[in-house]
Scaffold this active site. Structure first.
Site, PDB file in Angstrom:
ATOM      1  N   LYS A  65     -34.725 -14.874 -23.340  1.00 19.90           N
ATOM      2  CA  LYS A  65     -33.728 -14.919 -22.456  1.00 19.90           C
ATOM      3  C   LYS A  65     -33.912 -16.081 -21.189  1.00 19.90           C
ATOM      4  O   LYS A  65     -33.048 -15.750 -20.216  1.00 19.90           O
ATOM      5  CB  LYS A  65     -33.048 -13.436 -22.095  1.00 19.90           C
ATOM      6  CG  LYS A  65     -32.910 -12.914 -22.981  1.00 19.90           C
ATOM      7  CD  LYS A  65     -32.285 -11.214 -22.587  1.00 19.90           C
ATOM      8  CE  LYS A  65     -32.692  -9.968 -23.695  1.00 19.90           C
ATOM      9  NZ  LYS A  65     -32.700  -9.200 -23.209  1.00 19.90           N
ATOM     10  N   ASP A 117     -32.646  -0.587 -22.809  1.00 19.91           N
ATOM     11  CA  ASP A 117     -31.887  -0.338 -22.899  1.00 19.91           C
ATOM     12  C   ASP A 117     -30.672   0.474 -24.081  1.00 19.91           C
ATOM     13  O   ASP A 117     -29.726   1.379 -23.265  1.00 19.91           O
ATOM     14  CB  ASP A 117     -30.921  -1.395 -22.842  1.00 19.91           C
ATOM     15  CG  ASP A 117     -30.953  -2.341 -23.605  1.00 19.91           C
ATOM     16  OD1 ASP A 117     -31.730  -2.212 -24.618  1.00 19.91           O
ATOM     17  OD2 ASP A 117     -30.005  -3.153 -24.132  1.00 19.91           O
TER      18      ASP A 117
END
Length: 497
Positions: free
Chosen positions: A194, A229
Site C-alpha cells: 500500500k 483487521d
C-alpha cells in the site's frame, strides 16, 4: 438532355449513393453489434457460476484449509495462527484503546466498556493522515509520529477517563500488513504494501517498535494485542453476538477468519489454549483452484500486476479489481466492435481508472435513460454522446462481473462452513452460526451483497440456511482491536469494582 434532366439524374445518383451509405452503415453497425454481443456472450459463459461449480469451489476451499492447517506452506491459504484464543464475551469492563493502521491514514480509538449487559458505554476516535515522506522514511520516524498522535489523543481526555491508580493503559493494535505473528502481542513485519517502503522496519517486531516510540513520548501504555483487521471484525462481531464464528471482509481487498478447534491445527506445537479454541486468519484472498472461472481479462490483469500469480481469489471478487475487469472488457469491445466510435477513447486505456464505486453506481442505475451511466462515462472516461443501447451494454457487463464475484464469495463462505461442519443440520441441535461481514464492497454495493447472500442460501438449501445468519459488523478492525486488548488484558481476573 436538358438542364432539368441532368439535375434529376444527379439527384437520383446522390440518393442512390446515400442509400448505399445507409445500408453500409447499417451493415457495419449490425456487424459491430454482432461482435460486441459475441464478446459479451463469451464473457458471460466464461464467468458462469452454476451451482455445481460453486460447490466444487467450496470443496476446494475446505481441502486447502485442511492443508494450510497441517503445515506451513502446505497450501496457498496461509491459515495464520492469530494467537487470539479468548474472544470477547460481553463481560469486558474498563477503558481500552485501539490503533488501526491499514493504509495512508490511521485511526486512534478509545472505548469505554460497561461490563455484563452494558456493552460499549462510549467510544471516540480521531483519524490522522500519514505524510508521504514518513511512508518511505525510517521506522523510528513513522512510529514516533504515530505515538505522538496517540499521546495527543490521550492528553485531551477529561475526568471521565481516569484509570484506577497503578493501572496502565492498554491498546489493541490493528496492523493490516503481512506479519509473522509469534504471540498475541508480537509479530515480525514480512513486507510493506500500500505504498509504504521503510526498509529498516522489515524483519522487526512492529509491537516492539511501537512500544519504544510510546515510551519515548512518556505515555504509559501497553500493547496487549496485535491483530489483523479480519480478526478484529470477528472480535467485534463476537462481542455483540456469541454465535459469531466466522468473519469475512469484502472491501478493497478480501479475507476471512474463523474460530477453529485448537486440536484441529496440526502445525500448532505449543500448549493448547485453555479455551480450546484458536482464531485462524485464513488470508483467503490467495486461494487458487482449477475450478475458479477465470477469463482472459483475469489472466492479463494478473500478468500485469505487482503480485503475479498471487491473490487470485481476491482479484476476481474484491473491490480493488471489479471495476478494472469491466474496463478491460470495454476496451476490447471498443477495439474490436468500435463501441465508442472509430478510435478507442484514451481514458479507457488507463488501468484502474474505472473504480468499483463507479461500477456500482452504473449497475444500480434505475433511470429509464440510464443517465447515471451516461454521466459516469462522461466524467470518468471522457466518453460523450453514448446511445441508450451502449449504456445498456455497460450495465450488463457490470452485472456479469459483479455476479461472478458475489457468487464466488458465497462459495468461499460455504467452504469455511464445510470445514467447521456447519453446512448441515444435525439431529437434535438448534445451532445458530453467525458470519460477521464488513467492508465497503459488502456495505455499499447492494447488488453484490444481495447476490452473495441469495447464493449462499441457494447453496445451503432452505433448512440449513435458516441456521446461518449474516450480520454486518461495522468498523470491526478498530473496535475489535480494543475489545481484544480487553479480552487479553494483563488485569483479567482482577476485581474491577
Amino acid at each position: 438532355m436538358g438542364k432539368k434532366a441532368v439535375i434529376i439524374v444527379t439527384a437520383t445518383a446522390v440518393c442512390a449513393a446515400a442509400a448505399v451509405l445507409v445500408v453500409r452503415h447499417r451493415m457495419r453497425s449490425s456487424g459491430r453489434w454482432a461482435r460486441a454481443s459475441a464478446i459479451i456472450k463469451e464473457l458471460e459463459e466464461k464467468c458462469g457460476t452454476p451451482t455445481g461449480k460453486l460447490r466444487q469451489v467450496a470443496d476446494a476451499m475446505a481441502v486447502e484449509m485442511h492443508a494450510g492447517l497441517a503445515s506451513e506452506g502446505g497450501s496457498k491459504l496461509k491459515m495464520i495462527i492469530s494467537y487470539v484464543d479468548n474472544l470477547p464475551t460481553g463481560n469486558e469492563k474498563g477503558l481500552f484503546y485501539a490503533l488501526d493502521l491499514g493504509g495512508t491514514n490511521f485511526r486512534v480509538l478509545r472505548v469505554q466498556l460497561g461490563g455484563k449487559g452494558r456493552g460499549i458505554i462510549s467510544q471516540e476516535f480521531t483519524e490522522v493522515s500519514i505524510p508521504e515522506n514518513l511512508m518511505v522514511g525510517t521506522s523510528d520516524a513513522l512510529f514516533d509520529y504515530i505515538a505522538a498522535e496517540l499521546a495527543k489523543f490521550v492528553a485531551k481526555e477529561g475526568q471521565d477517563y481516569q484509570l484506577p491508580p497503578g493501572r496502565q493503559r492498554e491498546l489493541g493494535f490493528t496492523f493490516s500488513f503481512p506479519v509473522l505473528q509469534s504471540s498475541i502481542n508480537s509479530g515480525t513485519l514480512i513486507k510493506w504494501t500500500k505504498g509504504f517502503s521503510i526498509d529498516d522496519a522489515v524483519g522487526q517486531d512492529v509491537v516492539a517498535e511501537l512500544s519504544k516510540a510510546i515510551e519515548r513520548t512518556g505515555l504509559d501504555m501497553r500493547v496487549s494485542a496485535l491483530v489483523n483487521d479480519t480478526v478484529g471484525t470477528l472480535a467485534g462481531g463476537r462481542y455483540v453476538n456469541q454465535d459469531v464464528v466466522v468473519a469475512v471482509i469484502l472491501g478493497t481487498g478480501t479475507n476471512a477468519a474463523y474460530v477453529e478447534r485448537a486440536h484441529a491445527i496440526p502445525k500448532w506445537h505449543g500448549l493448547l489454549p485453555k479455551s480450546g479454541e484458536m482464531v485462524v486468519n485464513m488470508e483467503w484472498g490467495n486461494f487458487k483452484s482449477a475450478h475458479l472461472p477465470l477469463t482472459e481479462y483475469d489472466h492479463s490483469l494478473d500478468t500485469e500486476s505487482l503480485n503475479r500469480g498471487d491473490q487470485i481469489f481476491e482479484k476476481i471478487i474484491s473491490g480493488m479489481y471489479l471495476g478494472e475487469i469491466v474496463r478491460r472488457v470495454l476496451c476490447r469491445i471498443a477495439e474490436e466492435a468500435s463501441l465508442f466510435g472509430d478510435t478507442v477513447p484514451p481514458k479507457l486505456k488507463v488501468p484502474f481508472i474505472l473504480r468499483t464505486p463507479d461500477m456500482s453506481a452504473m449497475h444500480h442505475d434505475a433511470s429509464s435513460d440510464l443517465r447515471v451511466v451516461r454521466e459516469k462515462l462522461k466524467n470518468v472516461l471522457e466518453i460523450s454522446n453514448t446511445s441508450l443501447k451502449v449504456r445498456k451494454v455497460i450495465v450488463e457487463l457490470c452485472n456479469i462481473v459483479a455476479t461472478r464475484g458475489a457468487r464466488l464469495a458465497a462459495a468461499g463462505v460455504l467452504g469455511v462452513l464445510k470445514k467447521l461442519g456447519r453446512d448441515a443440520v444435525k439431529d437434535g441441535e438448534n445451532q445458530k452460526t453467525v458470519v460477521a461481514l464488513d467492508g465497503g464492497l459488502y456495505e455499499h454495493y447492494t447488488e453484490y451483497s444481495k447476490c452473495m447472500e441469495n447464493t449462499l442460501r441457494e447453496l445451503l438449501g432452505e433448512e440449513v440456511a435458516e441456521t446461518i445468519v449474516i450480520e454486518h459488523s461495522n468498523d470491526g478492525s478498530g473496535i475489535g482491536a480494543a475489545l481484544l486488548a480487553a479480552s487479553h488484558s494483563q488485569y483479567l481476573g482482577i476485581d474491577e469494582s
